[in-house]
Design an enzyme around this catalytic site. Structure first.
Site, PDB file in Angstrom:
ATOM      1  N   TRP A   1       0.822  -1.212   0.000  1.00 44.45           N
ATOM      2  CA  TRP A   1       0.000   0.000   0.000  1.00 44.45           C
ATOM      3  C   TRP A   1       0.852   1.256   0.000  1.00 44.45           C
ATOM      4  O   TRP A   1       0.537   2.230  -0.696  1.00 44.45           O
ATOM      5  CB  TRP A   1      -0.995  -0.026   1.169  1.00 44.45           C
ATOM      6  CG  TRP A   1      -1.823  -1.264   1.096  1.00 44.45           C
ATOM      7  CD1 TRP A   1      -1.770  -2.350   1.927  1.00 44.45           C
ATOM      8  CD2 TRP A   1      -2.789  -1.599   0.072  1.00 44.45           C
ATOM      9  NE1 TRP A   1      -2.641  -3.321   1.492  1.00 44.45           N
ATOM     10  CE2 TRP A   1      -3.284  -2.899   0.369  1.00 44.45           C
ATOM     11  CE3 TRP A   1      -3.280  -0.930  -1.048  1.00 44.45           C
ATOM     12  CZ2 TRP A   1      -4.234  -3.536  -0.426  1.00 44.45           C
ATOM     13  CZ3 TRP A   1      -4.232  -1.558  -1.840  1.00 44.45           C
ATOM     14  CH2 TRP A   1      -4.702  -2.841  -1.528  1.00 44.45           C
TER      15      TRP A   1
ATOM     16  N   ASP B   1      -1.920   6.467   6.257  1.00 45.85           N
ATOM     17  CA  ASP B   1      -2.966   5.515   5.870  1.00 45.85           C
ATOM     18  C   ASP B   1      -3.186   4.606   7.076  1.00 45.85           C
ATOM     19  O   ASP B   1      -2.302   3.830   7.445  1.00 45.85           O
ATOM     20  CB  ASP B   1      -2.485   4.720   4.652  1.00 45.85           C
ATOM     21  CG  ASP B   1      -3.496   3.674   4.188  1.00 45.85           C
ATOM     22  OD1 ASP B   1      -4.544   3.513   4.846  1.00 45.85           O
ATOM     23  OD2 ASP B   1      -3.224   3.027   3.154  1.00 45.85           O
TER      24      ASP B   1
ATOM     25  N   LYS C   1     -12.292  -2.235   7.104  1.00 41.28           N
ATOM     26  CA  LYS C   1     -11.578  -3.146   7.985  1.00 41.28           C
ATOM     27  C   LYS C   1     -12.035  -2.935   9.433  1.00 41.28           C
ATOM     28  O   LYS C   1     -12.569  -3.839  10.056  1.00 41.28           O
ATOM     29  CB  LYS C   1     -10.074  -2.968   7.829  1.00 41.28           C
ATOM     30  CG  LYS C   1      -9.604  -3.435   6.452  1.00 41.28           C
ATOM     31  CD  LYS C   1      -8.413  -2.672   5.950  1.00 41.28           C
ATOM     32  CE  LYS C   1      -8.133  -2.859   4.475  1.00 41.28           C
ATOM     33  NZ  LYS C   1      -7.894  -4.191   4.001  1.00 41.28           N
TER      34      LYS C   1
END
Lengths: 362, 362
Positions: free
Chosen positions: B104, B173, B197
């Site tokens: 990511w 993030d 999530k």
């Protein structure tokens, strides 16, 4: 009216088909035997593959898309498309025509202008407060695309037929009338629709794009802003809005299996809107704000003799279980949004209330 | 395990708290006495105002944000943020540091590079397949921001403490560990998290942005890509993803009222992960893939002695109602994602299965 449910005339988010809502509710803790909620299932699972593939297949069948088009699901609503369209199609030069039929067209034009693109507003109905759809438009020869808004939620107008653009692909915002009638898809380079009026909840925009339009997409723009990213990965380059796509799937299934296709949907929609417009035409109390030849079958905008009466009308309707009848805050008046999911029972109830209100106040 | 429900160890979309799912289900046809589904309620209504305002207020309280930060809801997931961050903060020049701790982070770096921004990768753990969080990083003095990924779902690593950046605001993030522990928010210029999530379903990204960061946003970029657009309109410049925000609201309520805040959430998460890591440390059969000081409390990645055994493990677990234990397709192995909603009962079931599997195959 089902117990505790109102008749919902919201402009969007709007009424959804009750059987669809009931199916979501019934399976909400255990989706398709997965032992998980649809909100908990991996987007990389067979369960979700079945959802998104079925949504795409049914969309293809309903609109008769053949294999010339991709069906994509993108986040950010139609407003994100206002910026993605010029970014994807005009980055390498070229010009585009825009027709201005109200608030949403105006916003689409503004986003192209922010990017400094070479666009031309070839027609506008602003001179009469967007009460009509322009005719006899001189489109620019060789335009990369022609942008229109097929239905104008705020002003209550709709293109009854699509214009001859001399071969330039039409790019149309169909947020408020997609799947309300059959389409001659060969006229279109791209169709896009925020789901929250006719085909789902807020949170996903359906983008139907002719495959050759993808050839224009530059690889110098951010990955998430390229149509090609979504086309290459079946809309799953990253985690898609699974719940919204699932609801779209169920609505496509409802359109095919319960309604029986877009011809039948259109006939039903014409009958619903026709009853309201007939009432205006016979009344000295209610009057429609759109020109007759430009009337929307989705958003029926109307006025009463005074603003006081309009307020009393909206409040009185709400007490009778008829919600969402206030006009958009930018124009005032009244509006009944009667998308695909609005039943004839709801129209009956609305007309009954309107007749009663006129009797008491006319 | 509730009837028909599995123990869900998916990496995302992931398990949500059962009481939240049950509340959504119960009110799905009639939200808050509106007579409409939450998917049918106007985003311009008091009903939805209450939802979004409560989601924001609870987020502020849980993280102790004070009034220095805005809480925004944006579509497109974290992947859209990878492009929006440099677009909003580096358009007027300036440089940014990025730390690369896996897939990511790499994607975030790539999106800044596509835009031709002046960024520097100041540290990376790629040399050992991202099995650790880099230490003793030399950040660039005067950097506009420092970008990190606080938890790495694929590699199973997590920043145990946040680095001293010499005053540069951290942009993190936190898709996979937001709300899993208290934060010293003063270190951050922006925190963003795809909801799917720890805090909701797919389809919304929470963006917590320090108000002074908004001063950098240029008005030459598309409206829907500016943080200032969302800040000025309480995330409702256009129709927001209402259902996803509603679910976020219910999860914030669950965190406050059922869990009792982030200290308690962290203690619970440490206890859950601790039991799995202890099992690895005592076993010659299972081993964790992340360095001990970099272990994630959210995504526990591990291997078995062979790939055949890993396949048998994942398949056997599924038969026992333990789902989602396969490692990410890019790295293989096994992974138990144990976000906030994962119960100790689920951990018990997993450990029981692991011990049994080792007895039979060890």
């Amino acid at each position: 009216m089902t117990a505790n449910r109102i008749f919902n005339f919201n402009a969007g988010p709007a009424a959804l088909p009750l059987p669809v809502l009931e199916e979501i509710q019934a399976s909400f803790l255990d989706f398709a035997g997965s032992g998980m909620s649809v909100t908990e299932v991996s987007h990389r699972s067979k369960w979700f593959d079945d959802v998104i593939n079925d949504a795409v297949t049914r969309t293809r069948r309903l609109l008769g898309l053949g294999d010339k088009f991709e069906v994509l699901f993108i986040q950010g609503g139609a407003s994100m498309q206002f910026c993605m369209i010029p970014l994807n199609f005009l980055a390498g030069g070229g010009t585009a025509d825009y027709v201005n039929t109200g608030t949403w067209s105006t916003k689409a034009i503004k986003e192209a202008e922010i990017q400094g693109c070479d666009i031309k507003v070839v027609a506008s109905s602003e001179d009469r407060n967007f009460a009509y759809i322009p005719k006899d438009i001189a489109f620019t020869p060789g335009a990369t695309y022609v942008h229109i808004t097929s239905n104008n939620t705020i002003k209550g107008t709709q293109w009854a037929a699509f214009p001859d653009t001399g071969g330039a692909p039409i790019v149309s915002d169909m947020s408020s009338d997609i799947m309300s009638r059959p389409l001659d898809v060969d006229r279109f380079g791209m169709i896009y629709a925020g789901a929250q009026k006719n085909i789902g909840p807020a949170g996903v925009c359906m983008v139907i794009i002719r495959k050759d339009m993808l050839d224009m997409v530059p690889d110098t723009i951010p990955t998430m802003l390229r149509y090609s990213t979504f086309a290459a990965k079946n809309s799953m380059f990253n985690t898609p809005p699974c719940f919204a796509i699932y609801t779209v799937q169920l609505i496509m299934k409802w359109l095919e299996e319960t309604v029986g296709g877009l011809e039948k949907m259109e006939a039903h929609n014409l009958a619903k809107a026709g009853r309201l417009y007939s009432l205006f035409d016979e009344s000295d109390f209610y009057y429609g704000t759109a020109d007759k030849d430009s009337r929307s079958q989705m958003n029926v905008t109307f006025r009463l003799p005074s603003e006081d009466l309009e307020q009393a009308f909206v409040a009185g309707a709400l007490k009778e279980g008829l919600g969402g009848l206030k006009g958009h805050r930018s124009v005032g008046g009244c509006r009944a949004s009667i998308y695909n999911a609005t039943t004839m029972e709801a129209i009956d109830a609305l007309i009954g209330f309107m007749q009663e209100f006129e009797r008491k106040n006319g």
